[in-house]
Design a protein around this motif. Structure first.
Motif, PDB file in Angstrom:
ATOM      1  N   LEU A  35       0.834  -1.187   0.000  1.00 11.47           N
ATOM      2  CA  LEU A  35       0.000   0.000   0.000  1.00 11.47           C
ATOM      3  C   LEU A  35       0.872   1.242   0.000  1.00 11.47           C
ATOM      4  N   PRO A  36       0.316   2.364  -0.446  1.00  4.67           N
ATOM      5  CA  PRO A  36       1.098   3.597  -0.416  1.00  4.67           C
ATOM      6  C   PRO A  36       1.050   4.232   0.968  1.00  4.67           C
ATOM      7  N   CYS A  37       2.159   4.828   1.387  1.00  4.00           N
ATOM      8  CA  CYS A  37       2.176   5.567   2.648  1.00  4.00           C
ATOM      9  C   CYS A  37       1.232   6.758   2.497  1.00  4.00           C
ATOM     10  N   PRO A  38       0.290   6.942   3.434  1.00  2.01           N
ATOM     11  CA  PRO A  38      -0.650   8.060   3.314  1.00  2.01           C
ATOM     12  C   PRO A  38       0.020   9.431   3.437  1.00  2.01           C
ATOM     13  N   ASP A  39       1.225   9.473   4.011  1.00  2.00           N
ATOM     14  CA  ASP A  39       1.916  10.755   4.182  1.00  2.00           C
ATOM     15  C   ASP A  39       2.777  11.130   2.984  1.00  2.00           C
ATOM     16  N   CYS A  40       3.531  10.153   2.439  1.00  2.00           N
ATOM     17  CA  CYS A  40       4.500  10.496   1.391  1.00  2.00           C
ATOM     18  C   CYS A  40       4.306   9.709   0.098  1.00  2.00           C
ATOM     19  N   SER A  41       3.341   8.811   0.058  1.00  3.73           N
ATOM     20  CA  SER A  41       3.027   7.971  -1.108  1.00  3.73           C
ATOM     21  C   SER A  41       4.107   6.961  -1.466  1.00  3.73           C
ATOM     22  N   GLU A  42       5.115   6.779  -0.614  1.00  2.00           N
ATOM     23  CA  GLU A  42       6.131   5.739  -0.815  1.00  2.00           C
ATOM     24  C   GLU A  42       5.451   4.373  -0.762  1.00  2.00           C
ATOM     25  N   ALA A  43       5.889   3.449  -1.597  1.00  2.00           N
ATOM     26  CA  ALA A  43       5.332   2.092  -1.577  1.00  2.00           C
ATOM     27  C   ALA A  43       5.766   1.379  -0.301  1.00  2.00           C
ATOM     28  N   LEU A  44       4.811   0.831   0.431  1.00  3.06           N
ATOM     29  CA  LEU A  44       5.093   0.118   1.668  1.00  3.06           C
ATOM     30  C   LEU A  44       4.677  -1.340   1.536  1.00  3.06           C
ATOM     31  N   GLU A  45       5.403  -2.208   2.224  1.00  2.00           N
ATOM     32  CA  GLU A  45       5.080  -3.630   2.291  1.00  2.00           C
ATOM     33  C   GLU A  45       4.824  -3.954   3.760  1.00  2.00           C
ATOM     34  N   LEU A  46       3.623  -4.437   4.054  1.00  3.83           N
ATOM     35  CA  LEU A  46       3.248  -4.775   5.424  1.00  3.83           C
ATOM     36  C   LEU A  46       3.126  -6.274   5.561  1.00  3.83           C
ATOM     37  N   ASP A  47       3.515  -6.798   6.701  1.00  4.28           N
ATOM     38  CA  ASP A  47       3.368  -8.209   7.010  1.00  4.28           C
ATOM     39  C   ASP A  47       2.452  -8.305   8.220  1.00  4.28           C
ATOM     40  N   ALA A  48       1.295  -8.952   8.039  1.00  4.93           N
ATOM     41  CA  ALA A  48       0.303  -9.045   9.108  1.00  4.93           C
ATOM     42  C   ALA A  48       0.061 -10.501   9.474  1.00  4.93           C
ATOM     43  N   LYS A  49       0.128 -10.790  10.770  1.00  9.58           N
ATOM     44  CA  LYS A  49      -0.162 -12.137  11.257  1.00  9.58           C
ATOM     45  C   LYS A  49      -1.669 -12.289  11.411  1.00  9.58           C
ATOM     46  N   VAL A  50      -2.213 -13.418  10.941  1.00 11.44           N
ATOM     47  CA  VAL A  50      -3.640 -13.693  11.092  1.00 11.44           C
ATOM     48  C   VAL A  50      -3.881 -14.053  12.551  1.00 11.44           C
ATOM     49  N   GLU A  51      -4.694 -13.245  13.214  1.00 14.30           N
ATOM     50  CA  GLU A  51      -4.967 -13.436  14.641  1.00 14.30           C
ATOM     51  C   GLU A  51      -6.246 -14.226  14.883  1.00 14.30           C
ATOM     52  N   SER A  52      -7.200 -14.142  13.936  1.00 11.02           N
ATOM     53  CA  SER A  52      -8.449 -14.877  14.108  1.00 11.02           C
ATOM     54  C   SER A  52      -9.026 -15.206  12.736  1.00 11.02           C
ATOM     55  N   VAL A  53      -9.850 -16.265  12.713  1.00 16.09           N
ATOM     56  CA  VAL A  53     -10.547 -16.675  11.499  1.00 16.09           C
ATOM     57  C   VAL A  53     -12.000 -16.907  11.883  1.00 16.09           C
ATOM     58  N   GLU A  54     -12.901 -16.183  11.224  1.00 16.55           N
ATOM     59  CA  GLU A  54     -14.320 -16.281  11.517  1.00 16.55           C
ATOM     60  C   GLU A  54     -15.097 -16.297  10.214  1.00 16.55           C
ATOM     61  N   GLU A  55     -16.308 -16.858  10.246  1.00 13.20           N
ATOM     62  CA  GLU A  55     -17.172 -16.818   9.072  1.00 13.20           C
ATOM     63  C   GLU A  55     -17.627 -15.386   8.858  1.00 13.20           C
ATOM     64  N   GLY A  56     -17.682 -14.981   7.583  1.00 13.61           N
ATOM     65  CA  GLY A  56     -18.110 -13.625   7.248  1.00 13.61           C
ATOM     66  C   GLY A  56     -19.549 -13.591   6.793  1.00 13.61           C
ATOM     67  N   ASP A  57     -20.208 -12.472   6.997  1.00 15.49           N
ATOM     68  CA  ASP A  57     -21.591 -12.280   6.586  1.00 15.49           C
ATOM     69  C   ASP A  57     -21.609 -11.471   5.294  1.00 15.49           C
ATOM     70  N   PHE A  58     -21.115 -12.087   4.193  1.00 13.25           N
ATOM     71  CA  PHE A  58     -21.073 -11.452   2.886  1.00 13.25           C
ATOM     72  C   PHE A  58     -21.022 -12.534   1.830  1.00 13.25           C
ATOM     73  N   GLU A  59     -21.288 -12.148   0.591  1.00 10.70           N
ATOM     74  CA  GLU A  59     -21.252 -13.098  -0.509  1.00 10.70           C
ATOM     75  C   GLU A  59     -19.940 -12.971  -1.260  1.00 10.70           C
ATOM     76  N   LEU A  60     -19.463 -14.095  -1.745  1.00 14.20           N
ATOM     77  CA  LEU A  60     -18.234 -14.095  -2.533  1.00 14.20           C
ATOM     78  C   LEU A  60     -18.579 -14.299  -4.002  1.00 14.20           C
ATOM     79  N   PRO A  61     -17.851 -13.779  -4.946  1.00 18.32           N
ATOM     80  CA  PRO A  61     -16.670 -12.944  -4.738  1.00 18.32           C
ATOM     81  C   PRO A  61     -17.065 -11.540  -4.290  1.00 18.32           C
TER      82      PRO A  61
END
Length: 68
Positions: A35-61
Motif C-alpha cells: 500500500l502507499p504511505c498516506p503521508d509520502c506515497s512511498e510504496a510500503l510492504e506490510l506483514d500481518a499475522k492472522v490473529e483470528s478466522v471467523e465466518e463472514g456475513d457477505f457473498e463471494l466474490p
C-alpha cells in the motif's frame, strides 16, 4: 522528503491495498500487503499475522472485477 511511515488507520483504505502473498512464519499464517504511505506515497510492504478466522456475513466474490 523523509517519512517515518507512522500508519494511522484513519488514512488507510482497503481499496489502496493489494495482497502480495500468504505465507507461514513460526507456525502462523501471515498476509503480505502492499500500500502507499498516506503521508509520502512511498510504496510500503506490510506483514500481518492472522490473529483470528471467523465466518463472514457477505457473498463471494467480493468484487466481480477480478473476473472481468
Amino acid at each position: 522528503m523523509s517519512c517515518d511511515h507512522d500508519l494511522d488507520v484513519e488514512y488507510l483504505h482497503p481499496g489502496d491495498a493489494d495482497i502480495l502473498e500468504f505465507h507461514e512464519a513460526d507456525g502462523d499464517v501471515h498476509v503480505k500487503l502492499a500500500l502507499p504511505c498516506p503521508d509520502c506515497s512511498e510504496a510500503l510492504e506490510l506483514d500481518a499475522k492472522v490473529e483470528s478466522v471467523e465466518e463472514g456475513d457477505f457473498e463471494l466474490p467480493l468484487s466481480d472485477e477480478l473476473y472481468d
